[in-house]
Enzyme design. Structure first.
Site, mmCIF file in Angstrom:
data_model
loop_
_atom_site.group_PDB
_atom_site.id
_atom_site.type_symbol
_atom_site.label_atom_id
_atom_site.label_comp_id
_atom_site.label_asym_id
_atom_site.label_seq_id
_atom_site.Cartn_x
_atom_site.Cartn_y
_atom_site.Cartn_z
ATOM 1 N N SER A 198 -12.252 25.997 -28.078
ATOM 2 C CA SER A 198 -12.489 24.708 -28.726
ATOM 3 C C SER A 198 -11.451 24.531 -29.821
ATOM 4 C CB SER A 198 -13.897 24.706 -29.327
ATOM 5 O OG SER A 198 -13.952 23.812 -30.415
ATOM 6 N N ASN B 197 -15.314 28.099 -23.332
ATOM 7 C CA ASN B 197 -15.938 27.067 -22.502
ATOM 8 C C ASN B 197 -15.554 27.218 -21.029
ATOM 9 O OD1 ASN B 197 -17.062 25.943 -24.804
ATOM 10 N ND2 ASN B 197 -15.335 24.545 -25.113
ATOM 11 N N LYS C 55 -15.852 29.602 -29.512
ATOM 12 C CA LYS C 55 -16.167 29.023 -28.205
ATOM 13 C C LYS C 55 -15.323 29.574 -27.063
ATOM 14 C CE LYS C 55 -18.450 25.835 -27.330
ATOM 15 N NZ LYS C 55 -18.970 24.533 -27.576
ATOM 16 N N THR D 288 -37.491 29.584 -9.492
ATOM 17 C CA THR D 288 -37.907 28.297 -8.927
ATOM 18 C C THR D 288 -38.305 27.465 -10.142
ATOM 19 O OG1 THR D 288 -40.221 28.945 -8.675
ATOM 20 C CG2 THR D 288 -38.803 29.335 -6.779
ATOM 21 N N SER E 193 0.830 -1.214 0.000
ATOM 22 C CA SER E 193 0.000 0.000 0.000
ATOM 23 C C SER E 193 0.857 1.254 0.000
ATOM 24 C CB SER E 193 -0.916 -0.003 1.233
ATOM 25 O OG SER E 193 -0.145 -0.066 2.414
ATOM 26 N N GLU F 147 -17.264 22.799 -15.255
ATOM 27 C CA GLU F 147 -17.737 21.463 -15.650
ATOM 28 C C GLU F 147 -16.951 20.378 -14.918
ATOM 29 O OE1 GLU F 147 -18.675 20.992 -20.083
ATOM 30 O OE2 GLU F 147 -17.569 22.858 -19.977
ATOM 31 N N TYR G 228 -9.086 -5.528 13.234
ATOM 32 C CA TYR G 228 -8.490 -5.132 11.958
ATOM 33 C C TYR G 228 -8.604 -6.244 10.925
ATOM 34 C CZ TYR G 228 -5.151 -3.683 8.414
ATOM 35 O OH TYR G 228 -4.581 -3.339 7.212
ATOM 36 N N ASN H 2 -1.488 -2.040 13.406
ATOM 37 C CA ASN H 2 -2.926 -1.745 13.420
ATOM 38 C C ASN H 2 -3.250 -0.426 14.128
ATOM 39 O OD1 ASN H 2 -3.004 -4.174 12.190
ATOM 40 N ND2 ASN H 2 -3.990 -5.299 13.863
#
Ligand code: ARG
Length: 459
Positions: A277, A285, A283, A155, A23, A290, A317, A110
């Protein structure tokens, strides 16, 4: 590399098993927390005479050297190691010989991994809170600037009533302030030290868990050793707070996307936060907004994945729990970047007040105010509502708006109308008169700004 845990088993594992088990690519970012935790542990072992004072000092110096060397780049992290805990201990033992082997007395990986993760997430919490504050400051700045700028409030994404842009922005300030509170509240539960819980059952050595906790800045210690090593609620809360925060950022981003569209044109982003673009030369953007909206999905996913990973685990664990960190760290990185990009983007955006005002003039958003005007002259609200409904429907047919009807035309609907109605339905009056607490009037927006400013100044 020979396994430090070789004992009952030969430790001669297949490479694929090592790679699968390792890990370190994820947990190496906790090297500092791991080393500081070990230094506190060594101090405690020395103070309690579990190891000699000299050995404790040697361990502390050795650990300090490792920290310095990692930070200066002199010591490179070996990504073939099993995890950051093993790596540090291995290097320590290489550097100190047998003394290095004493560090792991009265502890286990642990409690060590739980400790490191808690220390790391405490720091992440502080960083996120500061970044939310930066975004809040950008929002407060814009809200102050536009506390009188009229825009349509919506709304159902239909024009509803006039509001000020400052008021609209301050809605996000309230959400972000709650996010700060949520992170800080969760920090209380992160701030509980698990070190000394050992593998699961505590230890026969006379340790001093309070001393370790104090050295590491923890307020409390875990009072059940099994819980201390198994609890990942704090990771869930952190992930959940990140998810809620992203939901807010995503809603804000969605609005920015709407506002920057040709259909709305309420806001223009600085070139520094937009893209073009490759094919369409016209464009501009709003990619950043986004991406914030898009990245919200993975932060939600991280929350779901840790909840699911934990749901069937027996105490204490289990190696499954190694899977906790990747998602949590990803949520942290994502949230942090989103906040970092949004703050300057909002601060530098240009608000096109005239377009907002124009949009406000077209959608009969003062219809409620016209009805309220009649009510104030004595008509029951439902009756006024009905008459205004008829007026609006006729206006739509005739291509007119409420402001352009003459008094004579109004009088045909009801004699209650008088010349003062025009002032009453002017958009400026509509927002200025909404003085109810928390309403859209510039005065109320000022109060909201002052409230948030005061609340965040000491966090
Ligand atoms: N790398 C492990 C984790 O992240 C550390 C704890 C390992 N403990 C164990 N008993 N194998 O969870």
């Amino acid at each position: 590399m020979a396994k430090m845990w070789a004992g009952l088993t030969s430790g001669l594992t297949e490479k694929i098993a090592d790679d699968f088990n390792s890990s370190i690519k994820v947990d190496s970012r906790m090297y500092k927390q791991d080393i500081l935790g070990s230094m506190a542990h060594a101090s405690m072992l020395g103070a309690k005479n579990i190891i000699s004072k000299q050995d404790a000092d040697k361990l502390i110096d050795g650990l300090d050297g490792i920290l310095t060397d990692i930070e200066s780049g002199k010591l490179e992290i070996d990504y073939s190691a099993e995890d950051i805990h093993m790596f540090v201990e291995q290097v320590l033992t290489e550097r100190l010989g047998d003394v290095g082997k004493k560090l792991h007395t009265a502890r286990s990986r642990n409690d060590q991994v739980a400790l490191d993760t808690r220390m790391y997430l405490k720091d992440c919490t502080d960083q996120i809170v500061l970044k939310i504050k930066d975004l809040l400051e950008a929002i407060l700045f814009k809200a102050e600037e536009h506390k009188c700028s009229i825009m349509p409030g919506y709304t159902h994404l239909q024009r509803a009533q006039p509001i000020t842009f400052g008021h609209h922005l301050m809605a996000y300030a309230m959400m972000l302030y709650r996010d700060i509170q949520r992170f800080l509240d969760a920090k209380k539960r992160i701030n509980v030290s698990p070190i000394g819980c050992c593998a699961l059952a505590g230890t026969t050595y006379e340790t001093d868990r309070e001393m370790e906790a104090k050295l590491l800045g923890f307020d409390e210690i875990a009072l059940n050793s099994i819980d201390g090593v198994s609890d990942r609620d704090f990771c869930i809360e952190f992930s959940s707070n990140c998810a809620t925060l992203m939901m807010h950022l995503s809603r804000l981003s969605e609005e920015i996307l709407l506002w920057t569209s040709w259909e709305f044109k309420f806001v223009e982003l600085s070139d520094a936060f937009t893209t073009g673009s490759s094919i369409m030369p016209q464009k501009k953007n709003s990619d950043m907004a986004e991406l914030v909206r898009g990245k919200t999905g993975r932060v939600y996913g991280n929350l779901m994945s840790i909840l699911t990973m934990l749901k069937g685990l027996p105490l204490a664990y289990n190696k499954d729990m190694q899977e906790d960190k990747e998602g949590v760290f990803d949520s942290f990185d994502t949230v942090k970047m989103c906040l970092e990009v949004l703050a300057p983007m909002i601060k530098s955006m240009k608000v096109l007040e005239e377009n907002m005002l124009l949009a406000s003039q077209k959608g009969f958003i003062n219809a409620t105010d016209l009805a309220d005007y009649m009510v104030k002259k004595g008509m029951p609200f439902r009756s006024a509502y009905k008459i205004v409904g008829k007026i609006v429907s006729d206006c739509i047919k005739d291509g007119k708006v409420l402001e352009t009807l003459t008094l004579d035309e109004y009088k045909k609907y009801d004699q209650i109308f008088d010349n003062d109605l025009f002032k009453e339905i002017s958009l400026k009056t509509c927002v200025e008169k909404r003085i109810s607490k928390g309403g859209t009037s510039p005065k109320s927006v000022e109060e909201q700004i002052a409230f948030i400013k005061e609340k965040i100044q000491n966090v």
